[in-house]
Design a protein around this motif. Structure first.
Motif, short mmCIF file in Angstrom:
data_model
loop_
_atom_site.label_atom_id
_atom_site.label_comp_id
_atom_site.label_asym_id
_atom_site.label_seq_id
_atom_site.Cartn_x
_atom_site.Cartn_y
_atom_site.Cartn_z
N HIS A 65 0.82 -1.21 0.00
CA HIS A 65 0.00 0.00 0.00
C HIS A 65 0.85 1.26 0.00
N SER A 66 2.05 1.17 0.56
CA SER A 66 2.94 2.34 0.59
C SER A 66 3.65 2.58 -0.74
N LEU A 67 3.59 1.61 -1.66
CA LEU A 67 4.21 1.76 -2.97
C LEU A 67 3.19 2.35 -3.94
N HIS A 68 3.53 3.45 -4.56
CA HIS A 68 2.61 4.13 -5.49
C HIS A 68 2.78 3.54 -6.88
N LEU A 69 1.69 2.97 -7.41
CA LEU A 69 1.77 2.32 -8.71
C LEU A 69 2.05 3.31 -9.83
N GLY A 70 1.52 4.52 -9.74
CA GLY A 70 1.75 5.50 -10.79
C GLY A 70 3.21 5.91 -10.90
N ILE A 71 3.85 6.12 -9.75
CA ILE A 71 5.27 6.48 -9.77
C ILE A 71 6.10 5.33 -10.34
N LEU A 72 5.79 4.11 -9.90
CA LEU A 72 6.52 2.95 -10.41
C LEU A 72 6.27 2.75 -11.89
N TYR A 73 5.04 3.03 -12.36
CA TYR A 73 4.70 2.89 -13.78
C TYR A 73 5.55 3.82 -14.64
N HIS A 74 5.62 5.08 -14.26
CA HIS A 74 6.38 6.05 -15.06
C HIS A 74 7.89 5.83 -14.94
N TRP A 75 8.35 5.30 -13.79
CA TRP A 75 9.77 4.99 -13.65
C TRP A 75 10.17 3.85 -14.60
N ILE A 76 9.32 2.81 -14.67
CA ILE A 76 9.62 1.70 -15.57
C ILE A 76 9.54 2.15 -17.02
N ARG A 77 8.57 3.00 -17.33
CA ARG A 77 8.40 3.45 -18.70
C ARG A 77 9.56 4.32 -19.17
N GLY A 78 10.22 5.00 -18.25
CA GLY A 78 11.32 5.87 -18.63
C GLY A 78 12.66 5.19 -18.70
N GLN A 79 12.73 3.88 -18.42
CA GLN A 79 14.00 3.18 -18.45
C GLN A 79 14.35 2.73 -19.87
N ALA A 80 15.63 2.55 -20.09
CA ALA A 80 16.09 2.04 -21.39
C ALA A 80 15.74 0.55 -21.50
N MET A 81 15.71 0.08 -22.75
CA MET A 81 15.30 -1.30 -22.99
C MET A 81 16.27 -2.30 -22.38
N VAL A 82 17.53 -1.98 -22.38
CA VAL A 82 18.52 -2.89 -21.79
C VAL A 82 18.29 -3.01 -20.29
N LYS A 83 18.01 -1.89 -19.63
CA LYS A 83 17.74 -1.92 -18.20
C LYS A 83 16.48 -2.73 -17.90
N LEU A 84 15.46 -2.58 -18.73
CA LEU A 84 14.23 -3.33 -18.51
C LEU A 84 14.45 -4.82 -18.70
N TYR A 85 15.26 -5.19 -19.67
CA TYR A 85 15.56 -6.61 -19.90
C TYR A 85 16.26 -7.20 -18.67
N VAL A 86 17.22 -6.47 -18.12
CA VAL A 86 17.92 -6.94 -16.91
C VAL A 86 16.96 -6.98 -15.74
N LEU A 87 16.09 -5.96 -15.62
CA LEU A 87 15.14 -5.91 -14.51
C LEU A 87 14.17 -7.08 -14.55
N ILE A 88 13.66 -7.39 -15.74
CA ILE A 88 12.73 -8.52 -15.87
C ILE A 88 13.43 -9.83 -15.56
N ALA A 89 14.66 -9.99 -16.04
CA ALA A 89 15.41 -11.22 -15.78
C ALA A 89 15.67 -11.39 -14.28
N ILE A 90 16.04 -10.30 -13.61
CA ILE A 90 16.29 -10.38 -12.16
C ILE A 90 15.00 -10.71 -11.41
N ALA A 91 13.88 -10.10 -11.81
CA ALA A 91 12.61 -10.37 -11.14
C ALA A 91 12.20 -11.83 -11.30
N GLU A 92 12.39 -12.40 -12.49
CA GLU A 92 12.03 -13.79 -12.71
C GLU A 92 12.92 -14.74 -11.91
N VAL A 93 14.21 -14.44 -11.86
CA VAL A 93 15.13 -15.29 -11.10
C VAL A 93 14.79 -15.25 -9.61
#
Length: 288
Positions: A65-93
Motif C-alpha cells: 500500500h505504501s508503494l505508489h503504482l503511478g510512480i513505479l509505472y512512469h519509472w519503468i516506462r522511462g528506463q532504457a530497454m537494456v535496463k528493462l531486460y535486466v530488470l525482468i530477468a532479475i525479477a524472474e530469477v
C-alpha cells in the motif's frame, strides 16, 4: 487456485474464530469469569497459526500500500530497454528462488507453531516468514507494474521482450535430463506460472477499466491474447521436446492430472507413488 481462494475466503473466517476464541480464553481462564460451558473455549495452536498467516498477509499488504503504482509505472516506462531486460530477468530469477525458499520458511513457521509456539525459535521463524512474504510481494508487484507498462505502451518492444522471455525457458529446459517426477514438478510450476499470469492480467484489466472505462477493453483483449498464447505455445514446445528427448510417454500427463485431482480432493492415490512430493507453492500471495 484452491490455496488462493482459501486465503481470501476461509482465512478471514478462521481469523475471526481465532480472535473470538482468544478473547473467550482470556475471560474464562485468565480472568476466571463465570462463563457458560459452551463459551469456555481454549486457544489452541491451530488458532495461533491462523493469526500468524493473517499477520503475514497484513504486513505484505501494508508494504504494498505504501508503494505508489503511478510512480513505479512512469519509472519503468522511462528506463532504457537494456535496463528493462535486466530488470525482468532479475525479477524472474528472484521469483523462482523465493518460491523455493518460501516453501521452507512457511513450513518452518507451521512446524514451530505446532511444536514450540512460545519459544524463541517461533519469533525468528515468524520474522523470517514475514520478511520473505514482504520481499516476494514487492517482486511480484514489480512484475505486475512491468506487465502493465507493456500492455498500455504504444511501443510494442517491451511486450515483445516479455513474450520472448517465455522462449528463453525452452533453451534452459529442453536439453536437461528429466524423469517423470521432475517433469511433474515442472508441469506444476508451469501451472502456477499460468495462473499467476492470468491473475496479473485480471488485475491490469480492472485497473484499466477504472481509469479508461470500456473503451480500452478491445485493445487490452488483443494484447492479453498475444501474451497468453505466447506463454502457452512456449510451454507446449518445451514439454514436447522434453518428452521426446527423455523418451517419456505422453500418457504421463494423464497420471499427473489424476494426482492433482486427488490431491485437490484430499485423497490418496496408488497411481501417484512415483510423482509424490511437496507441490511448488505460489509465494507470498498464498502464504500457505
Amino acid at each position: 487456485t484452491d490455496c488462493f481462494l482459501e486465503v481470501i475466503t476461509f482465512l478471514p473466517l478462521k481469523l475471526l474464530v481465532s480472535l473470538v476464541t482468544l478473547l473467550l480464553h482470556f475471560l474464562s481462564h485468565t480472568l476466571s469469569l463465570p462463563l457458560p460451558p459452551p463459551l469456555r473455549l481454549r486457544f489452541h495452536r491451530r488458532h495461533l497459526y491462523a493469526c500468524l498467516r493473517s499477520l503475514l498477509i497484513t504486513a505484505s499488504c501494508l508494504v504494498l500500500h505504501s508503494l505508489h503504482l503511478g510512480i513505479l509505472y512512469h519509472w519503468i516506462r522511462g528506463q532504457a530497454m537494456v535496463k528493462l531486460y535486466v530488470l525482468i530477468a532479475i525479477a524472474e530469477v528472484f521469483d523462482r528462488l523465493l518460491c523455493s525458499f518460501g516453501q521452507d520458511a512457511l513450513d518452518g513457521l507451521y512446524w514451530n507453531s505446532l511444536v514450540r509456539p512460545w519459544s524463541r525459535q517461533m519469533v525468528s521463524a515468524t520474522l523470517v516468514a514475514m520478511s520473505y512474504c514482504v520481499f516476494h510481494s514487492v517482486i511480484l508487484y514489480l512484475h505486475v507494474a512491468t506487465l502493465n507498462v507493456a500492455m498500455n505502451s504504444a511501443d510494442q518492444s517491451l511486450l515483445t521482450l516479455l513474450v520472448s522471455g517465455n522462449f528463453a525457458e525452452i533453451k534452459s529446459s529442453v536439453f536437461k535430463k528429466f524423469d517423470k517426477r521432475n517433469l511433474f514438478q515442472l508441469a506444476c510450476s508451469d501451472i502456477i506460472e499460468r495462473f499467476k499470469l492470468m491473475l496479473f492480467l485480471v488485475l491490469i484489466l480492472l485497473l484499466n477499466l477504472c481509469q479508461d472505462g470500456l473503451s480500452a477493453f478491445p485493445e487490452f483483449l488483443r494484447t492479453a491474447l498475444v501474451v497468453v498464447l505466447g506463454e502457452c505455445f512456449s510451454d507446449w514446445v518445451k514439454h514436447s521436446f522434453i518428452t521426446k528427448f527423455n523418451a517419456i510417454d505422453t500418457t504421463a500427463y494423464r497420471d499427473y492430472t489424476l494426482v492433482l485431482c486427488t490431491d485437490l480432493a484430499g485423497r490418496e492415490s496408488s497411481s501417484s507413488v512415483y510423482v509424490r512430493g511437496p507441490p511448488p507453492r505460489g509465494g507470498a500471495r498464498y502464504a500457505r
